[in-house]
Design an enzyme around this catalytic site. Structure first.
Site, mmCIF file in Angstrom:
data_model
loop_
_atom_site.group_PDB
_atom_site.id
_atom_site.type_symbol
_atom_site.label_atom_id
_atom_site.label_comp_id
_atom_site.label_asym_id
_atom_site.label_seq_id
_atom_site.Cartn_x
_atom_site.Cartn_y
_atom_site.Cartn_z
ATOM 1 N N MET A 24 -64.482 55.293 15.641
ATOM 2 C CA MET A 24 -64.209 56.684 15.266
ATOM 3 C C MET A 24 -65.538 57.410 15.089
ATOM 4 O O MET A 24 -66.392 56.969 14.305
ATOM 5 C CB MET A 24 -63.386 56.744 13.975
ATOM 6 C CG MET A 24 -62.002 56.146 14.115
ATOM 7 S SD MET A 24 -61.135 55.995 12.547
ATOM 8 C CE MET A 24 -61.961 54.578 11.809
ATOM 9 N N VAL A 25 -65.720 58.495 15.804
ATOM 10 C CA VAL A 25 -66.971 59.246 15.762
ATOM 11 C C VAL A 25 -67.226 59.744 14.341
ATOM 12 O O VAL A 25 -66.377 60.405 13.730
ATOM 13 C CB VAL A 25 -66.929 60.430 16.749
ATOM 14 C CG1 VAL A 25 -68.194 61.272 16.637
ATOM 15 C CG2 VAL A 25 -66.744 59.930 18.171
ATOM 16 N N GLN A 79 -69.510 50.457 20.805
ATOM 17 C CA GLN A 79 -68.899 51.272 21.860
ATOM 18 C C GLN A 79 -69.850 52.368 22.327
ATOM 19 O O GLN A 79 -70.506 53.031 21.521
ATOM 20 C CB GLN A 79 -67.602 51.917 21.378
ATOM 21 C CG GLN A 79 -66.863 52.642 22.498
ATOM 22 C CD GLN A 79 -65.640 53.404 22.015
ATOM 23 O OE1 GLN A 79 -65.763 54.399 21.324
ATOM 24 N NE2 GLN A 79 -64.459 52.924 22.382
ATOM 25 N N CYS A 108 -61.536 58.794 25.166
ATOM 26 C CA CYS A 108 -61.752 59.999 24.360
ATOM 27 C C CYS A 108 -61.209 61.223 25.096
ATOM 28 O O CYS A 108 -61.652 61.528 26.214
ATOM 29 C CB CYS A 108 -63.234 60.180 24.066
ATOM 30 S SG CYS A 108 -63.591 61.650 23.065
ATOM 31 N N LYS A 147 -61.742 50.505 26.497
ATOM 32 C CA LYS A 147 -60.645 51.156 25.763
ATOM 33 C C LYS A 147 -60.143 52.306 26.621
ATOM 34 O O LYS A 147 -60.929 53.188 26.984
ATOM 35 C CB LYS A 147 -61.121 51.666 24.407
ATOM 36 C CG LYS A 147 -60.027 52.236 23.529
ATOM 37 C CD LYS A 147 -60.574 52.582 22.150
ATOM 38 C CE LYS A 147 -59.458 53.044 21.224
ATOM 39 N NZ LYS A 147 -58.892 54.349 21.603
ATOM 40 N N HIS A 175 -54.519 52.539 24.546
ATOM 41 C CA HIS A 175 -53.941 53.573 23.690
ATOM 42 C C HIS A 175 -52.735 54.142 24.420
ATOM 43 O O HIS A 175 -52.873 54.671 25.528
ATOM 44 C CB HIS A 175 -54.963 54.666 23.416
ATOM 45 C CG HIS A 175 -54.544 55.647 22.372
ATOM 46 N ND1 HIS A 175 -55.443 56.457 21.716
ATOM 47 C CD2 HIS A 175 -53.331 55.953 21.843
ATOM 48 C CE1 HIS A 175 -54.808 57.219 20.848
ATOM 49 N NE2 HIS A 175 -53.512 56.940 20.920
ATOM 50 N N GLY A 209 -52.027 53.075 18.616
ATOM 51 C CA GLY A 209 -51.077 54.181 18.573
ATOM 52 C C GLY A 209 -49.867 53.864 17.723
ATOM 53 O O GLY A 209 -49.295 52.773 17.813
ATOM 54 N N ASN A 210 -49.464 54.824 16.861
ATOM 55 C CA ASN A 210 -48.282 54.710 15.998
ATOM 56 C C ASN A 210 -48.442 53.670 14.898
ATOM 57 O O ASN A 210 -47.449 53.128 14.402
ATOM 58 C CB ASN A 210 -47.023 54.370 16.806
ATOM 59 C CG ASN A 210 -46.725 55.382 17.894
ATOM 60 O OD1 ASN A 210 -47.273 56.485 17.898
ATOM 61 N ND2 ASN A 210 -45.863 55.021 18.835
#
Length: 587
Positions: A24-25, A79, A108, A147, A175, A209-210
């Site tokens: 996460m950036v 990453q 992204c 990813k 994702h 996801g989710n």
């Protein structure tokens, strides 16, 4: 030791990790990774790093990676985003000794990724991606992972994953959303795509996801058959997600701030962002502390705001136990002071008029208040309100601001005193072209040109004027202190030494012996009057010595009645010779 691949890499190096913290950036920094590991996370990714900037900027490398190298933070995958195989390889080579694998970001969906041409916006360039993954797989000492996001078509998604596996990818994170599912249109991730990819490849697959609760993790593994599950937003709102608990927010906030003291991030904005995420639901109620958290400038100030939020929540809990009515929880499954996920509201359906979901979202998400019928907004935007608080004396009314006349060339405001009625940039170009001046903009091209011309004319006049020359060439050297030379009109021109320069004199007052061609011969001061050279003029004396003293025993000096008084030419004596000390009298 040979490089491990595929399932062997997952089992040995990654220790069969199932609970994964996503890259996460500006959010998955070292302090947050360590906090997540304490509460069940088994594998973490670094924030996405820009490969090109990482290669060229040593400060970027230090602040975003090297300063966060920690033995406790393993296993770890670094990453990068990149669109050039060579640049990607150079960046990976700089970090491969400090991590367990290198991940290529192909998921992204943000607009900055579109402008930079990386992330999910490379998913249609299979030749480029195959070259990037293959080169990294061949040259690196650690495995390469990817990813990705899915296509609308399941078969195309499966072909995409198989191409990456063939190129050398050793682990794939899928994702289950497309590149258009972002922001208000995020929607629900499609686990069917993930399941299809898992069945089609022979390398480990992580699902993303989710994932909001631990129950979602178990259900995803069961339905898709993946080896592990990655969480991003769920982890940000509840770092204890993989423990299956929802602790009070202040416990997670205080523990995080303790880790920050040991491992401070490169900027305080990381800490502020995490506190906003953790206290998200509570800050919707206590708006005053929300504004205060946005204003504080230190870690201590943020900790104080978190402490005040804890006290208010504890007061509310105490009133609830006493039977006092408290504000309703809304749609939240837990009280607002418990760690729990943030669920995005689904986009609105199309109305009978055919308006799109996106247009509806844009209307409802506007920060600026809608204008009244007369076109005047009710309030300023939040951004302008902050600026107004910082500059209370500034005029914020657009109607009362001064109106400026625009430059005809470029449309920028023109100078009020400009002789060309232009802005400064256009005026400078015009004045340079026409060799003109503009006092209003303090541009002096004509003045400088006239000054240069006058200096050149003066130099030419000085070089062209006649000068006295030596018979052997070159002008005579003169002492600037002597002034003009005096001559006797009856003597005619004075003879000078053809080699120039002053004559040497005796330090006791008498003249030095000279060349017969140069003037008078050496004389003894006791011999009476000085004889003069019939070809020459008067003897040379030092002008700084004043009148010459004479011996009283010698009698008067003989002089030629036709010559009149002798006026001696003035010559400066050489340093250290020719000038008697004051008060000296010839013997």
């Amino acid at each position: 030791m040979p490089k491990l691949q595929g399932l062997e890499f997952w089992r040995t190096t990654l220790r069969e990790a199932r609970y994964v913290v996503a890259p996460m950036v500006d959010q998955s920094e070292l302090a947050w990774r360590l906090l997540s590991r304490r509460h069940g996370a088994q594998l973490c990714y670094t924030p996405m790093l820009h490969a090109q900037v990482f290669v060229r900027d040593a400060n970027y490398r230090r602040d975003n990676f090297y300063s966060e190298v920690c033995a406790e933070d393993r296993p770890l995958i670094t990453q990068f985003c990149a669109n050039d195989p060579e640049v990607f390889l150079k960046a990976a080579l700089l970090v491969q000794e400090h991590c367990d694998a290198i991940d290529l970001n192909l998921g992204c969906p943000q607009m900055i990724a579109k402008r930079g041409h990386y992330g999910v916006f490379l998913q249609d360039e299979w030749d480029l991606l195959e070259k990037m993954v293959k080169l990294a797989h061949e040259k690196l000492s650690v495995p390469i992972t990817c990813k990705i996001r899915v296509f609308q078509d399941v078969e195309r998604t499966v072909g995409y994953a198989q191409m990456l596996e063939k190129a050398g990818c050793q682990l794939l994170t899928v994702h289950g959303r497309t590149k258009d599912q972002r922001g208000p249109l995020t929607g629900i991730a499609d686990w069917e795509h993930i399941k299809a990819v898992r069945k089609a490849v022979n390398i480990p697959v992580f699902a993303n996801g989710n994932i909001q609760h631990l129950s979602d993790v178990e259900r995803c593994i069961e339905e898709t058959g993946v080896h592990g599950v990655m969480s991003a937003e769920g982890n940000l709102h509840n770092p204890a997600l993989f423990e299956g608990s929802s602790p009070p927010v202040w416990e997670m906030a205080e523990e995080y701030l303790e880790v920050v003291k040991e491992h401070p991030p490169s900027t305080q904005s990381f800490v502020r962002a995490h506190l906003f995420k953790l206290w998200h639901h509570t800050l919707q109620i206590h708006q005053d502390l929300r504004e205060e958290l946005g204003k504080v400038k230190s870690i201590e100030g943020m900790a104080e705001v978190s402490r005040q939020l804890r006290l208010r929540c504890q007061e509310e809990i105490a009133r609830e136990k006493e039977g006092v009515a408290v504000r309703p929880q809304g749609d939240l499954p837990f009280p607002h002071w418990r760690c729990q996920p943030y669920i995005r509201p689904p986009p609105k359906e199309l109305d009978p008029n055919g308006k799109s979901e996106c247009s509806e979202v844009r209307i409802t998400s506007q920060k600026r208040a809608l204008e009244d019928s007369d076109g005047t907004p009710d309030v300023l935007s939040k951004n302008k309100q902050k600026k107004q608080a910082r500059n209370p004396y500034k005029n914020w009314d657009p109607e009362s601001r001064p109106k400026y006349l625009m430059c005809d060339q470029c449309g920028h405001p023109k100078g009020k005193k400009c002789v060309f009625d232009m802005c400064r940039a256009c005026c400078k170009k015009k004045a340079y072209k026409d060799v003109a001046d503009c006092p209003g903009h303090d541009i002096r091209f004509k003045t400088k040109a006239d000054r240069r011309k006058a200096e050149e004319e003066e130099r030419e006049e000085r070089e062209g004027s006649p000068q006295e020359t030596d018979p052997h060439g070159g002008p005579q050297e003169t002492d600037p202190l002597d002034g003009p030379q005096e001559t006797n009109p009856l003597d005619g021109p004075q003879e000078t030494d053809p080699h120039g320069g002053p004559q040497e004199t005796d330090p006791h007052g008498g003249p030095q012996e000279t060349d017969p061609l140069d003037g008078p011969q050496e004389t003894d001061p006791l011999d009476g009057p000085q004889e003069t050279d019939p070809h020459g003029g008067p003897q040379e004396t030092d002008p700084l010595d004043g009148p010459q003293e004479t011996d009283p025993l010698d009698g008067p000096q003989e002089t030629d009645p036709l010559d009149g008084p002798q006026v001696l030419p003035r010559h400066r004596p050489q340093s250290g010779a020719g000038r008697p000390p004051r008060g000296h009298t010839s013997p």
